[in-house]
Design a protein around this motif. Structure first.
Motif, PDB file in Angstrom:
ATOM      1  N   LEU A 163       0.818  -1.207   0.000  1.00  0.00           N
ATOM      2  CA  LEU A 163       0.000   0.000   0.000  1.00  0.00           C
ATOM      3  C   LEU A 163       0.858   1.265   0.000  1.00  0.00           C
ATOM      4  N   THR A 164       1.977   1.211   0.719  1.00  0.00           N
ATOM      5  CA  THR A 164       2.902   2.350   0.717  1.00  0.00           C
ATOM      6  C   THR A 164       3.440   2.599  -0.679  1.00  0.00           C
ATOM      7  N   THR A 165       3.803   1.519  -1.366  1.00  0.00           N
ATOM      8  CA  THR A 165       4.332   1.647  -2.725  1.00  0.00           C
ATOM      9  C   THR A 165       3.295   2.271  -3.649  1.00  0.00           C
TER      10      THR A 165
ATOM     11  N   SER B 234       3.558   5.971  -5.463  1.00  0.00           N
ATOM     12  CA  SER B 234       3.496   6.023  -6.921  1.00  0.00           C
ATOM     13  C   SER B 234       2.462   7.040  -7.395  1.00  0.00           C
ATOM     14  N   GLN B 235       1.301   7.048  -6.749  1.00  0.00           N
ATOM     15  CA  GLN B 235       0.233   7.969  -7.144  1.00  0.00           C
ATOM     16  C   GLN B 235       0.556   9.415  -6.769  1.00  0.00           C
ATOM     17  N   ALA B 236       1.135   9.579  -5.573  1.00  0.00           N
ATOM     18  CA  ALA B 236       1.433  10.931  -5.089  1.00  0.00           C
ATOM     19  C   ALA B 236       2.696  11.513  -5.716  1.00  0.00           C
ATOM     20  N   LYS B 237       3.525  10.643  -6.289  1.00  0.00           N
ATOM     21  CA  LYS B 237       4.826  11.043  -6.823  1.00  0.00           C
ATOM     22  C   LYS B 237       5.644  11.761  -5.749  1.00  0.00           C
ATOM     23  N   SER B 238       5.568  11.170  -4.577  1.00  0.00           N
ATOM     24  CA  SER B 238       6.283  11.716  -3.425  1.00  0.00           C
ATOM     25  C   SER B 238       6.432  10.615  -2.386  1.00  0.00           C
TER      26      SER B 238
ATOM     27  N   GLU C 131       7.789   2.327 -15.226  1.00  0.00           N
ATOM     28  CA  GLU C 131       7.842   3.661 -15.823  1.00  0.00           C
ATOM     29  C   GLU C 131       8.179   4.748 -14.813  1.00  0.00           C
ATOM     30  N   GLN C 132       8.164   4.407 -13.529  1.00  0.00           N
ATOM     31  CA  GLN C 132       8.455   5.403 -12.499  1.00  0.00           C
ATOM     32  C   GLN C 132       9.760   5.133 -11.760  1.00  0.00           C
TER      33      GLN C 132
ATOM     34  N   TRP D  93      12.689   5.846  -7.023  1.00  0.00           N
ATOM     35  CA  TRP D  93      11.642   6.549  -7.763  1.00  0.00           C
ATOM     36  C   TRP D  93      12.255   7.632  -8.649  1.00  0.00           C
ATOM     37  N   ASN D  94      11.658   7.837  -9.824  1.00  0.00           N
ATOM     38  CA  ASN D  94      12.195   8.880 -10.699  1.00  0.00           C
ATOM     39  C   ASN D  94      11.843  10.288 -10.217  1.00  0.00           C
ATOM     40  N   PHE D  95      11.016  10.381  -9.175  1.00  0.00           N
ATOM     41  CA  PHE D  95      10.756  11.693  -8.577  1.00  0.00           C
ATOM     42  C   PHE D  95      11.660  11.957  -7.375  1.00  0.00           C
ATOM     43  N   SER D  96      12.592  11.032  -7.110  1.00  0.00           N
ATOM     44  CA  SER D  96      13.557  11.259  -6.032  1.00  0.00           C
ATOM     45  C   SER D  96      14.418  12.482  -6.349  1.00  0.00           C
ATOM     46  N   LYS D  97      14.674  13.279  -5.335  1.00  0.00           N
ATOM     47  CA  LYS D  97      15.483  14.482  -5.505  1.00  0.00           C
ATOM     48  C   LYS D  97      16.969  14.222  -5.251  1.00  0.00           C
TER      49      LYS D  97
END
Length: 446
Positions: free
Chosen positions: A82-84, A88-92, A109-110, A327-331
């Protein structure tokens, strides 16, 4: 969810991890690298095993001056799953997250491509097994790195005394400590005979046929042993074949010698059955043995982990890897790659494996001979053959080689175990195959 924070200092670009020159230097650098990293690990079953991971991350964080926050997320109640999905949905969320079995492909894709991490690791630590490549690599791109923590083989764990008493099998002689297996006679025919003998002796094999992972994994190994595919690598539905018929006939015979309630078993049932002293054999990683060592030492001292029986198409063992993905949204992707590389070094993998009492199983070829497996006790050497050190069997996962989106549904919907139970309870073979074909058609449309 437990949170631990380590290394409360800001990141200095270009700092290399001291344990191996190549570990951090290619990744942790650049003006955009941040001073913080958030990691979500799988919360280990084995008490105390998380501490080794904490210590390693703290070591890396202090050397690289990165502030790392860690969450250990349980898989019970699907909390990690569920965390994953939520991240994924929040992109955070976490920069690095533990992904089980099918999830790298689901979120392909993410996820940040990891070829630049995996290729040096394979060169250094040896090849990974085929199941890891099937699950973790898509169209030439590594989606994630196989994790040490949580990765496991679900092979047979047998009672030494009961196999001798009821079936006349010396499992220690067949799978000796320090040597290659002498298991040519350990085939599915003799496995069936042993199951019958142990059932008549009052200590049956505890092989589940429910809809959870342990049952599905065992069924997958047996289907592979017969070469029985439901869907091929191209995505074609091929369930109505002789090999599937053969494995269903075999399972129908085997079910006669198993406890009557195995269709309702979950992942805890076989563990409890063995630890209680009732069972002669289950399919499980060393967690059941570890619990027996704590709660039923008289059972633990009679347990031996070993290989799967060979079938017409080979000898297979269920393998479930965990992965570490970014994640590709990782900073802070550079630091994330550096940490994963550090955790994948032989010294790091061995510390995690030791802390888990041999439960954790690195996927790289050169990391399957740590001393812990030969030295763990009681009895000494009980886990020697657990990591498959002699390449005695092919490590597999149920539903392969079907395309991931179809295979994951076959796995999570437990199509193989449902087929077995339907047929064993008296449904006609053709009706069982027709039911499976309709289910598979739905999966291919989705």
């Amino acid at each position: 969810m437990i949170s631990r924070k380590v290394g409360r200092r800001r990141f200095v670009a270009g700092t290399a991890v001291a344990s191996a020159a190549f570990v951090a230097a290619p990744f942790v650098r650049g003006a955009n690298a941040a001073g913080k990293l958030s990691v979500g690990f799988w919360d280990h079953w084995v008490p105390g095993a998380n501490k080794a991971t904490e210590a390693l991350v703290k070591e890396w964080g202090e050397k690289n001056k990165v502030e790392v926050s860690m969450d250990f997320i349980t898989s019970q109640g699907n909390k990690l799953l569920l965390t994953t999905a939520a991240e994924s949905q929040a992109k955070s969320g976490h920069d690095v997250l533990a992904f089980s079995t099918w999830l790298p492909a689901r979120y392909s894709e993410q996820l940040v491509p990891m070829n630049d991490v995996m290729e040096p690791l394979i060169k250094e630590n040896g090849a990974v097994n085929g199941t890891v490549e099937y699950l973790g690599k898509l169209n030439g791109k590594w989606l994630a790195v196989p994790a040490t923590s949580g990765s496991q083989i679900k092979g047979p764990c047998s009672r030494i005394d009961l196999l001798k008493k009821h079936a006349g099998i010396d499992i220690q002689a067949m799978y000796p400590v320090g040597g290659a297996p002498k298991a040519d006679a350990w085939n599915l025919d003799n496995f069936l005979k042993a199951a019958e003998a142990c059932q008549k002796g009052g200590n049956p094999f505890g092989i589940g046929l429910g809809t959870t992972s342990d049952s599905v994994d065992t069924a997958g190994a047996l289907f592979h042993a017969f070469g029985a595919q439901l869907v091929n690598a191209k995505g074609d539905i091929v369930v109505k074949n002789d090999q599937v018929r053969q494995v269903l006939d075999y399972y129908k015979k085997l079910m006669q010698f198993l406890p009557a309630d195995v269709p309702s078993w979950d992942d805890a049932s076989n563990n409890k059955f063995l630890v209680s002293g009732q069972g002669s054999l289950i399919m499980n990683p060393p967690s059941a043995w570890a619990v027996a060592k704590r709660d039923a030492p008289q059972v633990a001292e009679q347990l031996w982990t070993h290989g799967f029986p060979v079938g017409p198409k080979g000898r297979y063992a269920p393998f479930l890897p965990y992965f570490w993905g970014i994640w590709n949204f990782s900073k802070n992707q550079a630091a994330a790659k550096s940490l994963i590389t550090f955790l994948s070094q032989p010294s790091s993998a061995e510390k995690m494996t030791n802390a888990s009492q041999g439960y954790d199983l690195p996927s790289f070829e050169k990391l399957t001979t740590f001393k812990v497996w030969a030295e763990e006790s009681p009895p000494k050497g009980t886990l020697y053959h657990y990591p498959n050190p002699h390449n005695h069997q092919t490590l597999s996962i149920a539903a392969a080689p079907a395309p991931h989106k179809i295979a994951e549904q076959i796995y999570t919907q437990a199509i193989q175990t449902q087929m077995v139970v339907r047929y064993a309870k008296g449904e006609a073979m053709d009706k069982t195959l027709d039911w499976a074909a309709k289910e598979l058609e739905g999966f291919t449309r989705n």
